[in-house]
Design an enzyme around this catalytic site. Structure first.
Site, mmCIF file in Angstrom:
data_model
loop_
_atom_site.group_PDB
_atom_site.id
_atom_site.type_symbol
_atom_site.label_atom_id
_atom_site.label_comp_id
_atom_site.label_asym_id
_atom_site.label_seq_id
_atom_site.Cartn_x
_atom_site.Cartn_y
_atom_site.Cartn_z
ATOM 1 N N GLU A 124 35.064 36.475 49.823
ATOM 2 C CA GLU A 124 35.587 37.847 49.694
ATOM 3 C C GLU A 124 34.571 38.883 50.176
ATOM 4 O OE1 GLU A 124 38.544 37.934 49.255
ATOM 5 O OE2 GLU A 124 39.249 36.523 47.739
ATOM 6 N N HIS A 147 34.813 41.254 41.434
ATOM 7 C CA HIS A 147 36.169 40.703 41.482
ATOM 8 C C HIS A 147 36.269 39.621 40.423
ATOM 9 C CE1 HIS A 147 39.798 38.728 42.728
ATOM 10 N NE2 HIS A 147 39.155 37.629 43.117
ATOM 11 N N HIS A 149 39.340 37.341 37.602
ATOM 12 C CA HIS A 149 40.724 36.948 37.302
ATOM 13 C C HIS A 149 40.974 37.078 35.793
ATOM 14 C CE1 HIS A 149 40.204 33.858 40.882
ATOM 15 N NE2 HIS A 149 40.212 35.106 41.308
ATOM 16 N N GLU A 177 41.090 55.156 24.411
ATOM 17 C CA GLU A 177 40.078 55.610 25.361
ATOM 18 C C GLU A 177 40.306 55.173 26.807
ATOM 19 O OE1 GLU A 177 36.191 55.163 23.524
ATOM 20 O OE2 GLU A 177 37.055 56.130 21.764
ATOM 21 N N HIS A 218 46.804 37.800 41.324
ATOM 22 C CA HIS A 218 45.527 37.170 41.670
ATOM 23 C C HIS A 218 44.414 37.624 40.734
ATOM 24 C CE1 HIS A 218 42.437 35.929 44.954
ATOM 25 N NE2 HIS A 218 41.810 36.162 43.813
HETATM 26 P P1 13P Z 1 34.670 32.593 46.330
HETATM 27 O O1 13P Z 1 34.337 31.266 45.680
HETATM 28 O O2 13P Z 1 34.631 32.481 47.834
HETATM 29 O O3 13P Z 1 33.798 33.688 45.813
HETATM 30 O O4 13P Z 1 36.177 32.954 45.995
HETATM 31 C C1 13P Z 1 36.592 33.099 44.658
HETATM 32 C C2 13P Z 1 37.759 33.990 44.513
HETATM 33 O O5 13P Z 1 38.003 34.489 43.418
HETATM 34 C C3 13P Z 1 38.602 34.289 45.690
HETATM 35 O O6 13P Z 1 39.425 35.391 45.470
HETATM 36 ZN ZN ZN Z 2 39.875 35.660 43.302
#
Ligand code: 13P
Ligand code: ZN
Length: 280
Positions: A124, A147, A149, A177, A218
């Site tokens: 990413e 980033h 999940h 808040e 995602h």
């Molecule tokens: P990477 O292992 O390349 O960092 O990817 C993980 C991920 O969350 C892709 O969206």
């Molecule tokens: Zn991801």
């Protein structure tokens, strides 16, 4: 010149602790998630010889990439490696993290430390670098892009409309808040193929207006001045999503009103997306 031990550098400690924390929260299963953290060159120079490049890493790799990071030329980042597990970062930072400097031509990076087993930065990377460029234009102090999940936010993606106004408004209603922590709301991208330039361009475009961007079905991107601020932002959105998932199947009999939200905005002196409120 004698260099300090890189493993004692505060930015390495922050990356190790944050990855461990995010893993423990269940947000980053397997290799899920990635972090990039813009470092201060002078500070890095206390730990590493900045003239010693271990190897060059072209942006092209896991996915072909044509993006141009010239605007970040010379800037140094510590970044999680692709395919690496957040679970393992704390115990083995040198394999799972890398410190890279963006080359002058904006098409590759120089590895200064890490990715010891021959690895490379997250797939990413385009989304991260383009997001840094977008955020630095809005806030020159921005240093972290993250980033992840997060479980409840992801669950919410399946049952809540993914309209920016509606999603933001619901999240704002979930904890008092919220509107203070993310007054600019939550941007949303439709499902897109991850690891591509296209999702990077779309994310960066959203980052002009939002510090939180949901990647539908995602995960989420967050940006902030430092690790705490960026983590806290995602943590707050995730907490709101958790309250939603705990209550959405029950009859709601109380809520925070838009008028209440305006009082908070006023008290904390933040500027919110008033077009995301339903004011009479
Ligand atoms: P990477 O292992 O390349 O960092 O990817 C993980 C991920 O969350 C892709 O969206
Ligand atoms: Zn991801």
């Amino acid at each position: 010149m004698a260099y300090k031990d890189i493993l004692s550098a505060p930015f390495v400690t922050e990356m190790r602790d944050t990855c461990a924390n995010m893993y423990r929260l269940g947000w980053d299963e397997r290799n899920g998630g990635n972090i990039s953290y813009l470092l201060d060159e002078k500070q890095v120079g206390e730990y590493l010889d900045l003239d010693r490049v271990v190897r060059e890493i072209p942006f092209m790799g896991v996915n072909a990439s044509a993006f141009d990071a010239k605007a970040l030329a010379g800037k140094i980042f510590i970044v999680t490696g692709t395919g690496k597990y957040f679970k393992n970062v704390h115990g083995d930072p040198e394999n799972n993290l890398g410190i890279v400097r963006i080359k002058k031509d904006g098409k590759a990076a120089e590895l200064l430390w890490g990715y010891k087993d021959g690895g490379r930065f997250t797939s990413e990377f385009p989304a991260h670098m383009m997001s840094h460029m977008a955020r630095l234009n809005v806030d020159p102090e921005n240093r972290v892009v993250m980033h992840s999940h997060p479980t409840h936010l992801l669950a919410m993606n399946y049952v809540h409309e993914l309209d920016e106004k509606k999603l933001t408004h619901t999240l704002w209603e979930m904890c008092t808040e919220c509107i203070v922590v993310f007054p600019d709301g939550v941007g949303v991208l439709p499902w897109m193929l991850c690891g591509t330039d296209d999702i990077g361009i779309a994310t960066a475009d959203k980052m002009k207006d939002f510090r939180v961007v949901v990647w539908a079905l995602h995960g989420v991107y967050g940006a902030g001045k430092n690790m705490d601020e960026c983590f806290g932002l995602i943590e707050t959105v995730e907490k709101a999503a958790q309250i939603y998932m705990l209550t959405s199947h029950m009859k709601r009999i109380n809520t925070i009103t838009d008028e209440d939200m305006l009082k908070l905005v006023d008290l904390f002196k933040v500027k919110c997306r008033t077009d995301f409120l339903n004011l009479k």
